[in-house]
Design a protein around this motif. Sequence first.
Motif, PDB file in Angstrom:
ATOM      1  N   CYS A  80      16.879   3.096   2.742  1.00  0.00           N
ATOM      2  CA  CYS A  80      17.623   3.813   1.689  1.00  0.00           C
ATOM      3  C   CYS A  80      18.876   4.454   2.278  1.00  0.00           C
ATOM      4  N   GLU A  81      18.741   5.100   3.420  1.00  0.00           N
ATOM      5  CA  GLU A  81      19.885   5.752   4.062  1.00  0.00           C
ATOM      6  C   GLU A  81      20.940   4.733   4.472  1.00  0.00           C
ATOM      7  N   ALA A  82      20.512   3.589   4.973  1.00  0.00           N
ATOM      8  CA  ALA A  82      21.469   2.540   5.347  1.00  0.00           C
ATOM      9  C   ALA A  82      22.245   2.036   4.137  1.00  0.00           C
ATOM     10  N   ALA A  83      21.628   2.147   2.962  1.00  0.00           N
ATOM     11  CA  ALA A  83      22.278   1.708   1.722  1.00  0.00           C
ATOM     12  C   ALA A  83      23.149   2.804   1.107  1.00  0.00           C
ATOM     13  N   GLY A  84      23.098   4.007   1.688  1.00  0.00           N
ATOM     14  CA  GLY A  84      23.891   5.107   1.168  1.00  0.00           C
ATOM     15  C   GLY A  84      23.137   6.028   0.236  1.00  0.00           C
ATOM     16  N   GLY A  85      21.810   5.965   0.265  1.00  0.00           N
ATOM     17  CA  GLY A  85      21.003   6.795  -0.613  1.00  0.00           C
ATOM     18  C   GLY A  85      19.867   7.472   0.121  1.00  0.00           C
ATOM     19  N   THR A  86      18.907   7.930  -0.653  1.00  0.00           N
ATOM     20  CA  THR A  86      17.708   8.558  -0.119  1.00  0.00           C
ATOM     21  C   THR A  86      16.514   8.070  -0.935  1.00  0.00           C
ATOM     22  N   LEU A  87      15.334   8.476  -0.522  1.00  0.00           N
ATOM     23  CA  LEU A  87      14.137   8.143  -1.302  1.00  0.00           C
ATOM     24  C   LEU A  87      14.254   8.667  -2.727  1.00  0.00           C
ATOM     25  N   GLN A  88      14.942   9.776  -2.926  1.00  0.00           N
ATOM     26  CA  GLN A  88      15.091  10.363  -4.261  1.00  0.00           C
ATOM     27  C   GLN A  88      15.840   9.452  -5.225  1.00  0.00           C
ATOM     28  N   ASP A  89      16.582   8.472  -4.687  1.00  0.00           N
ATOM     29  CA  ASP A  89      17.321   7.536  -5.527  1.00  0.00           C
ATOM     30  C   ASP A  89      16.466   6.352  -5.986  1.00  0.00           C
ATOM     31  N   ILE A  90      15.227   6.269  -5.504  1.00  0.00           N
ATOM     32  CA  ILE A  90      14.343   5.187  -5.938  1.00  0.00           C
ATOM     33  C   ILE A  90      13.966   5.410  -7.399  1.00  0.00           C
ATOM     34  N   VAL A  91      14.200   4.401  -8.218  1.00  0.00           N
ATOM     35  CA  VAL A  91      13.847   4.491  -9.634  1.00  0.00           C
ATOM     36  C   VAL A  91      12.563   3.720  -9.950  1.00  0.00           C
ATOM     37  N   LYS A  92      12.172   2.806  -9.080  1.00  0.00           N
ATOM     38  CA  LYS A  92      10.937   2.026  -9.263  1.00  0.00           C
ATOM     39  C   LYS A  92      10.324   1.780  -7.900  1.00  0.00           C
ATOM     40  N   LEU A  93       9.074   2.159  -7.728  1.00  0.00           N
ATOM     41  CA  LEU A  93       8.354   1.986  -6.478  1.00  0.00           C
ATOM     42  C   LEU A  93       7.106   1.165  -6.751  1.00  0.00           C
ATOM     43  N   ASN A  94       6.898   0.140  -5.956  1.00  0.00           N
ATOM     44  CA  ASN A  94       5.690  -0.679  -6.050  1.00  0.00           C
ATOM     45  C   ASN A  94       4.867  -0.454  -4.792  1.00  0.00           C
ATOM     46  N   ILE A  95       3.590  -0.183  -4.973  1.00  0.00           N
ATOM     47  CA  ILE A  95       2.678   0.080  -3.863  1.00  0.00           C
ATOM     48  C   ILE A  95       1.583  -0.977  -3.898  1.00  0.00           C
ATOM     49  N   PHE A  96       1.360  -1.597  -2.767  1.00  0.00           N
ATOM     50  CA  PHE A  96       0.322  -2.618  -2.636  1.00  0.00           C
ATOM     51  C   PHE A  96      -0.701  -2.118  -1.626  1.00  0.00           C
ATOM     52  N   LEU A  97      -1.960  -2.087  -2.036  1.00  0.00           N
ATOM     53  CA  LEU A  97      -3.046  -1.600  -1.192  1.00  0.00           C
ATOM     54  C   LEU A  97      -4.158  -2.641  -1.130  1.00  0.00           C
ATOM     55  N   THR A  98      -4.733  -2.809   0.049  1.00  0.00           N
ATOM     56  CA  THR A  98      -5.881  -3.709   0.141  1.00  0.00           C
ATOM     57  C   THR A  98      -7.165  -3.014  -0.298  1.00  0.00           C
ATOM     58  N   ASP A  99      -7.105  -1.694  -0.481  1.00  0.00           N
ATOM     59  CA  ASP A  99      -8.261  -0.925  -0.952  1.00  0.00           C
ATOM     60  C   ASP A  99      -7.744   0.190  -1.862  1.00  0.00           C
ATOM     61  N   LEU A 100      -7.936   0.029  -3.170  1.00  0.00           N
ATOM     62  CA  LEU A 100      -7.411   1.004  -4.130  1.00  0.00           C
ATOM     63  C   LEU A 100      -8.091   2.369  -4.043  1.00  0.00           C
ATOM     64  N   SER A 101      -9.146   2.495  -3.254  1.00  0.00           N
ATOM     65  CA  SER A 101      -9.756   3.816  -3.070  1.00  0.00           C
ATOM     66  C   SER A 101      -8.815   4.749  -2.297  1.00  0.00           C
ATOM     67  N   HIS A 102      -7.758   4.198  -1.700  1.00  0.00           N
ATOM     68  CA  HIS A 102      -6.772   5.012  -0.976  1.00  0.00           C
ATOM     69  C   HIS A 102      -5.655   5.520  -1.885  1.00  0.00           C
ATOM     70  N   PHE A 103      -5.773   5.262  -3.182  1.00  0.00           N
ATOM     71  CA  PHE A 103      -4.728   5.650  -4.126  1.00  0.00           C
ATOM     72  C   PHE A 103      -4.478   7.157  -4.118  1.00  0.00           C
ATOM     73  N   ALA A 104      -5.528   7.965  -4.046  1.00  0.00           N
ATOM     74  CA  ALA A 104      -5.362   9.427  -4.014  1.00  0.00           C
ATOM     75  C   ALA A 104      -4.608   9.856  -2.763  1.00  0.00           C
ATOM     76  N   THR A 105      -4.847   9.203  -1.646  1.00  0.00           N
ATOM     77  CA  THR A 105      -4.127   9.509  -0.405  1.00  0.00           C
ATOM     78  C   THR A 105      -2.653   9.182  -0.558  1.00  0.00           C
ATOM     79  N   VAL A 106      -2.355   8.051  -1.192  1.00  0.00           N
ATOM     80  CA  VAL A 106      -0.956   7.681  -1.445  1.00  0.00           C
ATOM     81  C   VAL A 106      -0.292   8.754  -2.303  1.00  0.00           C
ATOM     82  N   ASN A 107      -0.961   9.200  -3.359  1.00  0.00           N
ATOM     83  CA  ASN A 107      -0.396  10.231  -4.234  1.00  0.00           C
ATOM     84  C   ASN A 107      -0.100  11.511  -3.458  1.00  0.00           C
ATOM     85  N   GLU A 108      -1.045  11.929  -2.642  1.00  0.00           N
ATOM     86  CA  GLU A 108      -0.889  13.156  -1.857  1.00  0.00           C
ATOM     87  C   GLU A 108       0.305  13.058  -0.910  1.00  0.00           C
ATOM     88  N   ILE A 109       0.412  11.940  -0.221  1.00  0.00           N
ATOM     89  CA  ILE A 109       1.511  11.765   0.739  1.00  0.00           C
ATOM     90  C   ILE A 109       2.833  11.550   0.015  1.00  0.00           C
TER      91      ILE A 109
END
Length: 128
Positions: A62-91
């Motif tokens: 993002c920084e190399a493109a001239g932005g930050t994470l705050q400029d992300i309008v759509k994020l896709n998350i792929f997990l091999t175990d969806l039980s880690h979804f709460a951990t993703v939310n927390e982080i």
Amino acid sequence: MREIISTDKAPQAIGTYSQAVKVGSTVYLSGQIALIPETMEVKEGDISERIHQVFNNLSAVCEAAGGTLQDIVKLNIFLTDLSHFATVNEIMAQYFQQPYPARAAVGVKELPKGTDVEMDGVLELSSY
């Protein structure tokens, strides 16, 4: 007109793709896994450490493109175990402020290099 975004602060592409492609004010981020840029090895430890590494890698692109994470309008998350979804939310809450981007979380069978989390997204640089 397309501009290829590249930085050595994120893992180099391990296939036939670019780290990101900018078209106008929109940046399409390729998937990032928990590779350490200097070694190109998957971050060891528990999944929370790998999630942090993925966000660090996305942030560098993002920084190399001239932005930050705050400029992300759509994020896709792929997990091999969806039980880690709460951990993703927390982080994720440590890296993003409201309003949060649109998001999808998808359970997948496997990911590159045998890792358990990958994220990609779309950045809009004219969002403010």
